[in-house]
Design a protein around this motif. Structure first.
Motif, PDB file in Angstrom:
ATOM      1  N   GLN A  56      32.021  58.830  34.596  1.00  0.00           N
ATOM      2  CA  GLN A  56      32.123  59.156  33.177  1.00  0.00           C
ATOM      3  C   GLN A  56      30.954  58.559  32.396  1.00  0.00           C
ATOM      4  OE1 GLN A  56      36.070  57.755  32.256  1.00  0.00           O
ATOM      5  NE2 GLN A  56      37.019  59.716  32.759  1.00  0.00           N
ATOM      6  N   GLU A  59      27.913  60.669  33.097  1.00  0.00           N
ATOM      7  CA  GLU A  59      28.005  61.938  32.374  1.00  0.00           C
ATOM      8  C   GLU A  59      27.671  61.748  30.896  1.00  0.00           C
ATOM      9  OE1 GLU A  59      31.167  65.575  31.560  1.00  0.00           O
ATOM     10  OE2 GLU A  59      31.791  63.845  32.723  1.00  0.00           O
ATOM     11  N   GLN A  60      28.160  60.672  30.303  1.00  0.00           N
ATOM     12  CA  GLN A  60      27.866  60.398  28.898  1.00  0.00           C
ATOM     13  C   GLN A  60      26.376  60.157  28.686  1.00  0.00           C
ATOM     14  OE1 GLN A  60      30.458  57.116  28.017  1.00  0.00           O
ATOM     15  NE2 GLN A  60      32.212  58.428  27.578  1.00  0.00           N
ATOM     16  N   ILE A  62      23.937  61.351  30.480  1.00  0.00           N
ATOM     17  CA  ILE A  62      23.253  62.636  30.628  1.00  0.00           C
ATOM     18  C   ILE A  62      23.407  63.461  29.359  1.00  0.00           C
ATOM     19  CG2 ILE A  62      23.344  64.854  31.844  1.00  0.00           C
ATOM     20  CD1 ILE A  62      23.998  63.181  34.391  1.00  0.00           C
ATOM     21  N   GLN A  63      24.608  63.494  28.802  1.00  0.00           N
ATOM     22  CA  GLN A  63      24.835  64.254  27.574  1.00  0.00           C
ATOM     23  C   GLN A  63      23.988  63.717  26.427  1.00  0.00           C
ATOM     24  OE1 GLN A  63      29.085  64.167  27.005  1.00  0.00           O
ATOM     25  NE2 GLN A  63      29.439  65.818  28.464  1.00  0.00           N
ATOM     26  N   LEU A  66      20.363  64.764  26.989  1.00  0.00           N
ATOM     27  CA  LEU A  66      20.161  66.186  26.716  1.00  0.00           C
ATOM     28  C   LEU A  66      20.193  66.473  25.218  1.00  0.00           C
ATOM     29  CD1 LEU A  66      22.208  67.885  29.566  1.00  0.00           C
ATOM     30  CD2 LEU A  66      19.722  67.754  29.328  1.00  0.00           C
ATOM     31  N   GLN A  67      21.017  65.764  24.488  1.00  0.00           N
ATOM     32  CA  GLN A  67      21.087  65.958  23.042  1.00  0.00           C
ATOM     33  C   GLN A  67      19.808  65.480  22.361  1.00  0.00           C
ATOM     34  OE1 GLN A  67      24.635  63.915  21.850  1.00  0.00           O
ATOM     35  NE2 GLN A  67      25.994  65.535  22.565  1.00  0.00           N
TER      36      GLN A  67
END
Length: 81
Positions: A56, A59-60, A62-63, A66-67
């Motif tokens: 998790q 994933e955070q 990476i997000q 990307l943002q």
């Protein structure tokens, strides 16, 4: 109690997964006494939760990356022919 906090910070995802796989192997062997099997199972549950936390967190990250990046657009993978 210090061991638990140290354990969480020192185990990366790969080590967590490796330890979890070793526990599964020992449990599947059927050779552990009941009490030992229960202790291994409990440790396995803790490692599974820790691994899930690590995924998790990744994933955070990476997000967030990307943002922050306008040039990092997601698209379907197309193999070169």
């Amino acid at each position: 109690m210090a061991k638990k906090s140290t354990e969480k910070t020192e185990l990366d995802f790969e080590n967590t997964l490796q330890q979890l796989e070793a526990i599964v192997t020992r449990l599947e062997s059927g050779e552990l006494p009941l009490e030992s099997a229960l202790e291994e199972f409990e440790r396995g549950i803790k490692l599974a939760h820790l691994g899930q936390e690590r995924l998790q967190q990744a994933e955070q990250r990476i997000q967030i990356l990307l943002q922050k990046s306008d040039s990092a657009k997601l698209s379907d993978y197309q193999a070169e022919e």
